[in-house]
Scaffold this active site. Structure first.
Site, PDB file in Angstrom:
ATOM      1  CG  ASP A  16      -1.706   1.222   1.421  1.00 52.10           C
ATOM      2  OD1 ASP A  16      -2.437   1.582   0.485  1.00 52.10           O
ATOM      3  OD2 ASP A  16      -1.589   1.854   2.489  1.00 52.10           O
ATOM      4  CG  ASP A  18      -1.594   7.694   0.286  1.00 50.25           C
ATOM      5  OD1 ASP A  18      -1.355   8.906   0.328  1.00 50.25           O
ATOM      6  OD2 ASP A  18      -1.781   7.064  -0.776  1.00 50.25           O
ATOM      7  CG  ASP A 178      -2.225   1.894   6.290  1.00 52.26           C
ATOM      8  OD1 ASP A 178      -2.648   1.534   5.172  1.00 52.26           O
ATOM      9  OD2 ASP A 178      -2.469   3.016   6.779  1.00 52.26           O
TER      10      ASP A 178
END
Length: 232
Positions: A16, A18, A178
């Protein structure tokens, strides 16, 4: 000097963007706050708005305006998103930066033979611009946003398309993220899952059923090696 890890030839490590590779919250929320100020609305607080980032830019705008007491229709969100993009692109890395240890970790994984990819709900052109601006451009076999995949996380098709674009297979891939969106996509795609403890998740990552949770990037190469059965 990085430790030598066993071969990861044929493996694809998917990240991922961001909140996982790059801390982008200051610039994303900074652009949101420029828009809020232009309409006489109070700014969003970094600690409150960062959990919206994993859902994409439109969700950030919708959530930020709602929190400021000005809920938007879908059409209004779309219009503001088009206004958001030029300002964000012009300030995409004013304050954004890779998390500590990212570059060394990517170097170690690549040296072991792994192909690296990015699977992000950020649009592809913005993702590539960000990676270039923070010094991570050129490291990835594929950078796949929802505009390319035709789906966005948590839809597993997004992750599957990213792995395929990097020339890999799901059974030899690891998703590093995240958020619940990363977790749901990985589980639905049958991909091993590592979550970082420092990202933007609104749900505690310990509750998301990851194969491993890491507190920093120094641990990731060894974790990927173990999850993929590439023992010494």
């Amino acid at each position: 000097m990085a430790a030598i890890i066993p071969s990861l030839d044929g493996a694809v490590i998917v990240f991922d963007l961001d909140g996982t590779l790059v801390d982008t919250a200051p610039d994303l929320i900074g652009t949101l706050n420029v828009m809020l100020a232009a309409e006489g609305l109070p700014p969003a607080r970094l600690e409150d708005a960062r959990v919206l980032i994993g859902r994409g830019g439109r969700a950030l705008i919708a959530g930020g305006f709602a929190a400021a007491g000005r809920p938007l229709t879908d059409e209004e969100v779309d219009r503001r998103f088009e206004a958001f993009l030029p300002h964000y692109l012009a300030h995409i890395a004013d304050l954004s930066a890779p998390y500590p240890g990212v570059q060394a970790c990517l170097d170690e994984l690549a040296a072991a033979g792994a192909r690296l990819a990015v699977c992000t709900n950020k649009r592809g052109d913005l993702s590539r611009a960000l990676l270039d601006a923070v010094g991570l451009g050129g490291r990835f076999a594929a950078v796949v946003g929802p505009d390319h995949a035709g789906a966005r996380k948590p839809d597993p098709r997004h992750l599957v398309a990213t792995i395929a674009a990097a020339g890999g297979r799901a059974d030899q891939a690891v998703m590093v993220g995240d958020s619940p969106y990363d977790a749901q996509a990985a589980r639905a795609a049958g991909v091993r899952l590592v979550l970082v403890a420092f990202g933007y998740s609104e749900t505690p990552v310990a509750d998301l059923g990851a194969d491993a949770v890491i507190g920093d990037f120094t641990a990731l190469p060894e974790v990927c090696t173990a999850l993929l059965g590439r023992g010494k």
